[in-house]
Design a protein around this motif. Structure first.
Motif, PDB file in Angstrom:
ATOM      1  N   GLY A 282       0.814  -1.208   0.000  1.00 62.61           N
ATOM      2  CA  GLY A 282       0.000   0.000   0.000  1.00 62.61           C
ATOM      3  C   GLY A 282       0.849   1.259   0.000  1.00 62.61           C
ATOM      4  N   ILE A 283       1.906   1.277   0.824  1.00 63.15           N
ATOM      5  CA  ILE A 283       2.801   2.445   0.872  1.00 63.15           C
ATOM      6  C   ILE A 283       3.483   2.657  -0.478  1.00 63.15           C
ATOM      7  CG2 ILE A 283       4.918   3.347   1.927  1.00 63.15           C
ATOM      8  CD1 ILE A 283       4.089   1.915   4.508  1.00 63.15           C
ATOM      9  N   GLN A 284       3.962   1.549  -1.095  1.00 60.01           N
ATOM     10  CA  GLN A 284       4.630   1.672  -2.398  1.00 60.01           C
ATOM     11  C   GLN A 284       3.681   2.245  -3.453  1.00 60.01           C
ATOM     12  OE1 GLN A 284       6.006  -2.352  -3.065  1.00 60.01           O
ATOM     13  NE2 GLN A 284       8.071  -1.888  -2.281  1.00 60.01           N
ATOM     14  N   LYS A 285       2.433   1.772  -3.446  1.00 63.85           N
ATOM     15  CA  LYS A 285       1.473   2.254  -4.448  1.00 63.85           C
ATOM     16  C   LYS A 285       1.072   3.700  -4.180  1.00 63.85           C
ATOM     17  CE  LYS A 285      -1.206  -0.472  -6.591  1.00 63.85           C
ATOM     18  NZ  LYS A 285      -2.289  -1.315  -7.068  1.00 63.85           N
ATOM     19  N   SER A 286       0.988   4.077  -2.893  1.00 64.72           N
ATOM     20  CA  SER A 286       0.642   5.480  -2.574  1.00 64.72           C
ATOM     21  C   SER A 286       1.757   6.437  -2.962  1.00 64.72           C
ATOM     22  CB  SER A 286       0.347   5.599  -1.081  1.00 64.72           C
ATOM     23  OG  SER A 286       1.514   5.344  -0.311  1.00 64.72           O
ATOM     24  N   LEU A 287       2.988   5.915  -3.021  1.00 53.63           N
ATOM     25  CA  LEU A 287       4.127   6.741  -3.429  1.00 53.63           C
ATOM     26  C   LEU A 287       4.324   6.749  -4.949  1.00 53.63           C
ATOM     27  CD1 LEU A 287       6.744   5.811  -0.659  1.00 53.63           C
ATOM     28  CD2 LEU A 287       5.381   7.903  -0.853  1.00 53.63           C
ATOM     29  N   GLY A 288       3.410   6.091  -5.670  1.00 52.54           N
ATOM     30  CA  GLY A 288       3.467   6.152  -7.137  1.00 52.54           C
ATOM     31  C   GLY A 288       3.913   4.891  -7.833  1.00 52.54           C
ATOM     32  N   ALA A 289       4.093   3.783  -7.111  1.00 49.41           N
ATOM     33  CA  ALA A 289       4.505   2.525  -7.737  1.00 49.41           C
ATOM     34  C   ALA A 289       3.405   2.018  -8.667  1.00 49.41           C
ATOM     35  CB  ALA A 289       4.821   1.486  -6.671  1.00 49.41           C
ATOM     36  N   LYS A 290       3.779   1.668  -9.864  1.00 45.58           N
ATOM     37  CA  LYS A 290       2.812   1.158 -10.843  1.00 45.58           C
ATOM     38  C   LYS A 290       2.482  -0.303 -10.549  1.00 45.58           C
ATOM     39  CE  LYS A 290       2.903   5.010 -13.203  1.00 45.58           C
ATOM     40  NZ  LYS A 290       1.727   5.914 -13.249  1.00 45.58           N
ATOM     41  N   ASN A 291       1.373  -0.739 -11.135  1.00 42.78           N
ATOM     42  CA  ASN A 291       0.952  -2.135 -10.940  1.00 42.78           C
ATOM     43  C   ASN A 291       2.003  -3.123 -11.449  1.00 42.78           C
ATOM     44  OD1 ASN A 291      -1.396  -1.232  -9.811  1.00 42.78           O
ATOM     45  ND2 ASN A 291      -2.704  -1.707 -11.566  1.00 42.78           N
ATOM     46  N   TYR A 292       2.604  -2.820 -12.613  1.00 40.26           N
ATOM     47  CA  TYR A 292       3.577  -3.752 -13.187  1.00 40.26           C
ATOM     48  C   TYR A 292       4.814  -3.869 -12.296  1.00 40.26           C
ATOM     49  CZ  TYR A 292       6.426   0.193 -14.894  1.00 40.26           C
ATOM     50  OH  TYR A 292       7.216   1.308 -14.987  1.00 40.26           O
ATOM     51  N   PHE A 293       5.144  -2.792 -11.535  1.00 39.59           N
ATOM     52  CA  PHE A 293       6.294  -2.841 -10.620  1.00 39.59           C
ATOM     53  C   PHE A 293       6.026  -3.832  -9.488  1.00 39.59           C
ATOM     54  CE2 PHE A 293       8.399  -1.419  -6.715  1.00 39.59           C
ATOM     55  CZ  PHE A 293       9.725  -1.383  -7.141  1.00 39.59           C
ATOM     56  N   ILE A 294       4.838  -3.775  -8.919  1.00 46.08           N
ATOM     57  CA  ILE A 294       4.452  -4.708  -7.857  1.00 46.08           C
ATOM     58  C   ILE A 294       4.392  -6.133  -8.417  1.00 46.08           C
ATOM     59  CG2 ILE A 294       2.724  -5.269  -6.107  1.00 46.08           C
ATOM     60  CD1 ILE A 294       4.138  -2.601  -5.638  1.00 46.08           C
ATOM     61  N   LEU A 295       3.812  -6.242  -9.615  1.00 47.85           N
ATOM     62  CA  LEU A 295       3.686  -7.568 -10.253  1.00 47.85           C
ATOM     63  C   LEU A 295       5.048  -8.198 -10.477  1.00 47.85           C
ATOM     64  CD1 LEU A 295       1.733  -9.630 -11.667  1.00 47.85           C
ATOM     65  CD2 LEU A 295       2.219  -8.384 -13.780  1.00 47.85           C
ATOM     66  N   LEU A 296       5.970  -7.450 -11.100  1.00 46.57           N
ATOM     67  CA  LEU A 296       7.300  -7.982 -11.407  1.00 46.57           C
ATOM     68  C   LEU A 296       8.087  -8.278 -10.140  1.00 46.57           C
ATOM     69  CD1 LEU A 296       8.358  -5.758 -14.461  1.00 46.57           C
ATOM     70  CD2 LEU A 296       7.551  -8.126 -14.480  1.00 46.57           C
ATOM     71  N   GLN A 297       7.830  -7.497  -9.093  1.00 47.08           N
ATOM     72  CA  GLN A 297       8.535  -7.711  -7.835  1.00 47.08           C
ATOM     73  C   GLN A 297       8.252  -9.104  -7.273  1.00 47.08           C
ATOM     74  OE1 GLN A 297       7.787  -4.634  -4.948  1.00 47.08           O
ATOM     75  NE2 GLN A 297       8.320  -5.949  -3.222  1.00 47.08           N
ATOM     76  N   ARG A 361      -3.142  -5.630  -7.824  1.00 50.82           N
ATOM     77  CA  ARG A 361      -4.490  -5.068  -7.922  1.00 50.82           C
ATOM     78  C   ARG A 361      -4.988  -4.471  -6.600  1.00 50.82           C
ATOM     79  NH1 ARG A 361      -7.436  -9.941 -11.329  1.00 50.82           N
ATOM     80  NH2 ARG A 361      -6.242  -9.659 -13.281  1.00 50.82           N
ATOM     81  N   MET A 362      -4.191  -4.509  -5.570  1.00 46.77           N
ATOM     82  CA  MET A 362      -4.640  -3.995  -4.263  1.00 46.77           C
ATOM     83  C   MET A 362      -4.899  -2.489  -4.312  1.00 46.77           C
ATOM     84  SD  MET A 362      -2.369  -5.960  -1.384  1.00 46.77           S
ATOM     85  CE  MET A 362      -2.612  -7.693  -1.054  1.00 46.77           C
ATOM     86  N   ASP A 363      -5.934  -2.090  -3.581  1.00 47.67           N
ATOM     87  CA  ASP A 363      -6.202  -0.662  -3.412  1.00 47.67           C
ATOM     88  C   ASP A 363      -5.228  -0.115  -2.371  1.00 47.67           C
ATOM     89  OD1 ASP A 363      -7.831   1.562  -1.693  1.00 47.67           O
ATOM     90  OD2 ASP A 363      -8.356   1.628  -3.842  1.00 47.67           O
ATOM     91  N   PRO A 364      -4.476   0.933  -2.664  1.00 51.13           N
ATOM     92  CA  PRO A 364      -3.445   1.419  -1.733  1.00 51.13           C
ATOM     93  C   PRO A 364      -4.008   1.836  -0.379  1.00 51.13           C
ATOM     94  CG  PRO A 364      -3.806   2.979  -3.517  1.00 51.13           C
ATOM     95  CD  PRO A 364      -4.516   1.725  -3.895  1.00 51.13           C
ATOM     96  N   VAL A 365      -5.207   2.465  -0.341  1.00 50.68           N
ATOM     97  CA  VAL A 365      -5.778   2.921   0.922  1.00 50.68           C
ATOM     98  C   VAL A 365      -6.121   1.735   1.816  1.00 50.68           C
ATOM     99  CG1 VAL A 365      -7.674   4.203   1.994  1.00 50.68           C
ATOM    100  CG2 VAL A 365      -6.666   5.015  -0.151  1.00 50.68           C
ATOM    101  N   GLU A 366      -6.808   0.717   1.255  1.00 50.37           N
ATOM    102  CA  GLU A 366      -7.183  -0.469   2.017  1.00 50.37           C
ATOM    103  C   GLU A 366      -5.944  -1.251   2.437  1.00 50.37           C
ATOM    104  OE1 GLU A 366      -9.969  -2.783  -0.114  1.00 50.37           O
ATOM    105  OE2 GLU A 366     -11.548  -1.240  -0.097  1.00 50.37           O
TER     106      GLU A 366
END
Length: 371
Positions: A282-297, A361-366
């Motif tokens: 959630g923190i990574q996505k709130s800081l601007g991390a794209k979905n593909y970055f999380i996916l590839l990680q 696909r996670m919502d960053p706030v949740e």
């Protein structure tokens, strides 16, 4: 293990040569059902005259040889070697079959034509009869006749089957062999063999030419069946390969269950990893991390985990290659290594695909609110 076993079994039949066509009475494969075994038995064996006839006329053969063998006892003083594979050969024998002379030399054409009493010994015979010093230039007795050793063969080692080994071989000129043994239908039957070229696929041209020449030499009429069998050395190896194709499928099925269990294990680890790191995602996505970055990680983590497992397996197999298993030699081929690492990579990606997609696909706030 399957590849190692297949290689060792095929190497046990290396004495048949490669691209070699043999003249025999019996075929390696079963003959037609309407041609019973006793008709094969009535066929005449090959003769030295037929060998000379073929040698003078064959155009599609790189070399042709005739040989005969018998088990006998070799003696030197008070020492003896029982069960030696005595072989009578001609000069071109080394062109058809592998004759790896390690020390000394091969026969000369003069020694063959004059049927000189000279011999080339296998490693076991040389070690038994000449335990000290070299055997080159020394004498031994074969059926009471003195022979001078002119060469030694490379050590071959034990095979998986009790098949002819170069270590027990004792080569002498074909004429010298004929002086000691009766050759013919009721004696020792010589074998004619011709080596075909690599360009002759399946030795079709050589087989057709030899068939025509032998039929003419034996005076067979057009309506008569062949009184000989032309056997290809690759027939046995191809038959072995067909058997191991089935064994490989069975091995793949058994290995598939291990892969399935491993895949579920990696997927479970990744599901746990995603749940434990939900806040971080959630923190990574709130800081601007794209979905593909999380996916590839997460895909990278699951793939890397699977490759570590694959490398561990390869290292274990590599360690087994140093363990002696008697006549069975275990080896690792480049294809096995590539297959192992490639399969590990694919399994890692497939096992981590669903957990990685859930994380992306996670919502960053949740995700941040998750404890």
């Amino acid at each position: 293990m399957v590849d190692s076993l297949e290689k060792n079994i095929k190497s046990s039949f290396s004495f048949l040569g490669t691209n070699v066509l043999r003249v025999d009475r019996f075929p390696f494969s079963n003959g037609p059902g309407e041609y019973p075994w006793w008709k094969y038995f009535r066929r005449p064996p090959g003769t030295y005259g037929e060998f000379v006839y073929l040698k003078e006329r064959l155009k599609n053969a790189e070399a042709i040889t005739i040989s005969a063998s018998a088990n006998t006892t070799l003696k030197r003083g008070s020492s003896s070697f029982e069960g030696a594979d005595l072989q009578g050969v001609v000069f071109d024998h080394q062109e058809v079959y592998d004759v790896p002379v390690m020390d000394g030399r091969y026969f000369t054409e003069l020694e063959i034509s004059a049927s000189r009493n000279v011999t080339i010994l296998g490693a076991k015979i040389a070690a038994a009869l000449f335990p000290q010093g070299t055997a080159i230039g020394k004498e031994l007795k074969i059926k009471g006749q003195k022979f001078v050793v002119i060469g030694l063969l490379e050590e071959e080692g034990e095979g998986l089957f009790d098949l002819p080994s170069k270590d027990n071989a004792c080569l002498i000129p074909f004429g010298a062999f004929g002086k000691m043994f009766y050759m013919g239908r009721w004696g020792i039957e010589p074998t004619i063999a011709a080596k075909g070229s690599d360009s002759d696929k399946g030795l079709v041209a050589l087989e057709n030419e030899m068939t025509g020449l032998l039929r003419g030499k034996r005076g067979l009429k057009p309506i008569e069946v062949d009184s000989f069998a032309l056997n290809k050395s690759e027939f046995i190896q191809n038959a072995i390969g067909a058997v191991f194709d089935v064994i490989s499928i069975a091995g793949a099925v058994i290995g598939g269950f291990s892969i399935l269990v491993g895949g579920f294990g990696i997927a479970n680890i990744m599901f746990v990893s995603v749940r434990e790191r939900t806040n971080i995602i959630g923190i990574q996505k709130s800081l601007g991390a794209k979905n593909y970055f999380i996916l590839l990680q997460f895909l990278f983590e699951s793939t890397f985990l699977s490759i570590i497992g694959g490398l561990t397996g390869l290292m274990m197999v590599f360690a087994f290659t140093f363990v002696p298993f008697g006549s069975l030699e275990i080896f690792m081929s480049a294809n096995n290594i590539i297959l192992g690492l490639g399969l590990s990579t694919v399994i890692g990606m497939l096992s981590g695909a669903i957990p990685a997609a859930m994380a992306a696909r996670m919502d960053p706030v949740e995700a941040i609110r998750t404890n």
